[in-house]
Write an enzyme that holds these catalytic residues in place. Structure first.
Site, PDB file in Angstrom:
ATOM      1  NE  ARG A   1      -5.883 -29.642  -4.713  1.00 21.36           N
ATOM      2  CZ  ARG A   1      -5.745 -28.338  -4.851  1.00 21.36           C
ATOM      3  NH1 ARG A   1      -4.547 -27.789  -4.915  1.00 21.36           N
ATOM      4  NH2 ARG A   1      -6.812 -27.563  -4.922  1.00 21.36           N
TER       5      ARG A   1
ATOM      6  N   GLY B   1     -10.758 -22.748  -6.251  1.00 22.37           N
ATOM      7  CA  GLY B   1     -11.141 -21.724  -7.229  1.00 22.37           C
ATOM      8  C   GLY B   1     -11.766 -22.294  -8.490  1.00 22.37           C
TER       9      GLY B   1
HETATM   10  C1  3PG Z   1      -5.424 -24.322  -5.927  1.00 18.22           C
HETATM   11  O1  3PG Z   1      -4.901 -24.856  -4.949  1.00 18.22           O
HETATM   12  O2  3PG Z   1      -6.455 -23.640  -5.858  1.00 18.22           O
HETATM   13  C2  3PG Z   1      -4.810 -24.581  -7.261  1.00 18.22           C
HETATM   14  O3  3PG Z   1      -3.694 -25.398  -7.147  1.00 18.22           O
HETATM   15  C3  3PG Z   1      -4.449 -23.279  -7.950  1.00 18.22           C
HETATM   16  O4  3PG Z   1      -3.518 -22.570  -7.197  1.00 18.22           O
HETATM   17  P1  3PG Z   1      -3.462 -20.983  -7.302  1.00 18.22           P
HETATM   18  O5  3PG Z   1      -4.699 -20.468  -6.626  1.00 18.22           O
HETATM   19  O6  3PG Z   1      -2.187 -20.574  -6.603  1.00 18.22           O
HETATM   20  O7  3PG Z   1      -3.444 -20.633  -8.772  1.00 18.22           O
HETATM   21 MG    MG Z   2      -6.374 -21.144  -5.213  1.00 16.14          MG
END
Ligand code: 3PG
Ligand code: MG
Length: 407
Positions: free
Chosen positions: A39, A380
């Site tokens: 990232r 996600g």
């Molecule tokens: C992830 O790593 O999926 C994103 O940075 C979002 O993080 P979160 O699932 O804690 O909102």
């Molecule tokens: Mg996440």
């Protein structure tokens, strides 16, 4: 949603401007060390471009889930150092993301400077998308650039709220992610297929339903496939399955048939007596799964079938492993299909887009992570895109975000 309506950095002159750059610095950390820099690495082109052109780059991000209060172990300070190392440029870390500390740090910037503000989730207003928090963030800058596709499924102050107050642009990573997804699903070269694996139908229901409408071939693997096999009346022994999802699986199969989507389920599986690496195992047809045994991988006949089908595709979307790849030898099926997808991709015959949680680990494990056309950094957000949902952070970069309310 298409990328056509996004404003990209091509239309931004950053010189002398204060730019609030939403990054996703939510990197995996194990024992205090960043275990995967992807990232961070993918973010650097945007920072470099903005800084080299004389912009003042104010990086904001969440990290982990501190639940609205400062948690020292979840500070972005060490991640800011890693970013500076990868970027090869000095970065000032600022121990707050709003208020006087942040305002003063921004006031001290000159053209080309880069600063990283502290974790936005140290304030409850971030996840609540509190308008005041959004305004405070927006008040730091002239321009908002969102390069955090992987956090774009969250309607938070720094991903959505702030874009109501500043002219908003997609960063280079955001542009690439959206371009890759669009090429795979909105406007793909056909035939287009999807491989969807993982444990549960219930968590991928929306995804499966959306995929059936978009792709010509859908291969279901992983423990999810057991639920489909059981829905066909087969006995799956003590394999993981969701007994309450049988009707759902049936309706997905019916819908696939109606839409002319070639739904592929395993025809043979590797069964084991126990859920354990190296457990005694056997290859059996799916019609012959013995009582007391569990399916942990697809079998060689299924691998051959899938690989043959891959040869007919022009585009492939991959989400989720086909077996318990973390536990050899039950990684064999995932490895073999991933390696064939990689081979076809390298030969220029197939465009492969992969992403979401376990998928990256599975492809890395198969040594083909860098042979796909594109691997998303998102978990996600990638899933929600495959489900056909509009991502709030992305919406704000399109037409909806073009009219901004002045502060
Ligand atoms: C992830 O790593 O999926 C994103 O940075 C979002 O993080 P979160 O699932 O804690 O909102
Ligand atoms: Mg996440």
């Amino acid at each position: 949603m298409t990328t056509r309506s996004f404003r990209t950095l091509d239309t931004l002159d950053p010189r002398g401007k204060k730019i609030l750059l939403r990054a996703d610095l939510n990197v995996p950390v194990r024992d205090g060390t960043i275990s995967d820099l992807t990232r961070i690495e993918r973010l650097t082109p945007t920072i470099r471009e903005l800084a080299d052109k004389g912009g003042r780059v104010i990086v904001v991000s969440h990290f982990d889930r501190p639940k609205g209060k400062p948690v020292p172990e979840m500070s972005l300070a060490p991640i800011s150092e890693a970013l500076a190392r990868v970027l090869g440029k000095k970065i000032t870390f600022v121990p707050d993301c709003v208020g006087a500390v942040a305002q003063n740090a921004v006031a001290a910037m000159t053209d080309g400077d880069v600063i990283v503000l502290e974790n936005t989730r140290f304030y409850p207003g971030e996840e609540q998308n509190d308008p005041e928090m959004a305004k405070s963030l927006a008040s730091l800058a002239d321009i908002y650039v969102n390069d955090a596709f992987s956090a774009a499924h969250r309607a938070h102050a720094s991903t959505e709220g702030v874009a109501h107050h500043l002219p908003s642009f997609a960063g280079r990573l955001m542009e690439i992610e959206l371009g890759a997804l669009e090429a795979a699903l909105e406007n793909p070269q056909r035939p287009v297929g999807a491989i969807v694996g993982g444990a549960k139908v219930s968590t991928k229901l929306d995804l499966l339903n959306n995929m059936i409408e978009k792709v010509d071939m859908l291969a279901v693997g992983g423990a999810m496939a057991n639920t489909f096999l059981a829905a066909q009346g087969l006995s799956v022994g003590k394999s993981l399955k969701e007994a309450d999802m049988l009707d759902t699986a049936k309706s997905i199969m019916t819908k696939a048939k109606q839409r002319g989507c070639d739904l592929i389920l395993p025809t043979d599986v590797v069964v084991a007596s126990d859920f354990m690496a190296g457990a005694p195992s056997e290859i059996v047809p799916v019609t012959d799964i013995p009582d007391g045994w569990m399916a942990l991988d697809i079998g060689p006949e299924t691998v051959a079938l899938l690989n043959k089908k891959l040869g007919k595709l022009k585009t492939l979307v991959w989400n989720g492993p086909l077996g318990v790849f973390e536990m050899p030898p039950f990684d064999t099926g995932t490895n073999a299909v991933a390696q064939e997808a990689a081979r076809l991709t390298k030969a220029g015959q197939l465009k492969t887009v992969a992403g979401g949680g376990d998928t990256v680990s599975a492809l890395r494990h198969a040594h083909v992570l860098h042979d796909m056309s594109y691997v998303s950094t998102a978990g996600g957000a990638f899933l929600e895109w495959l489900e056909g949902k509009l991502l709030p952070g992305v919406v704000m970069l399109g037409e909806a975000g073009h009219d901004v309310a002045p502060l």
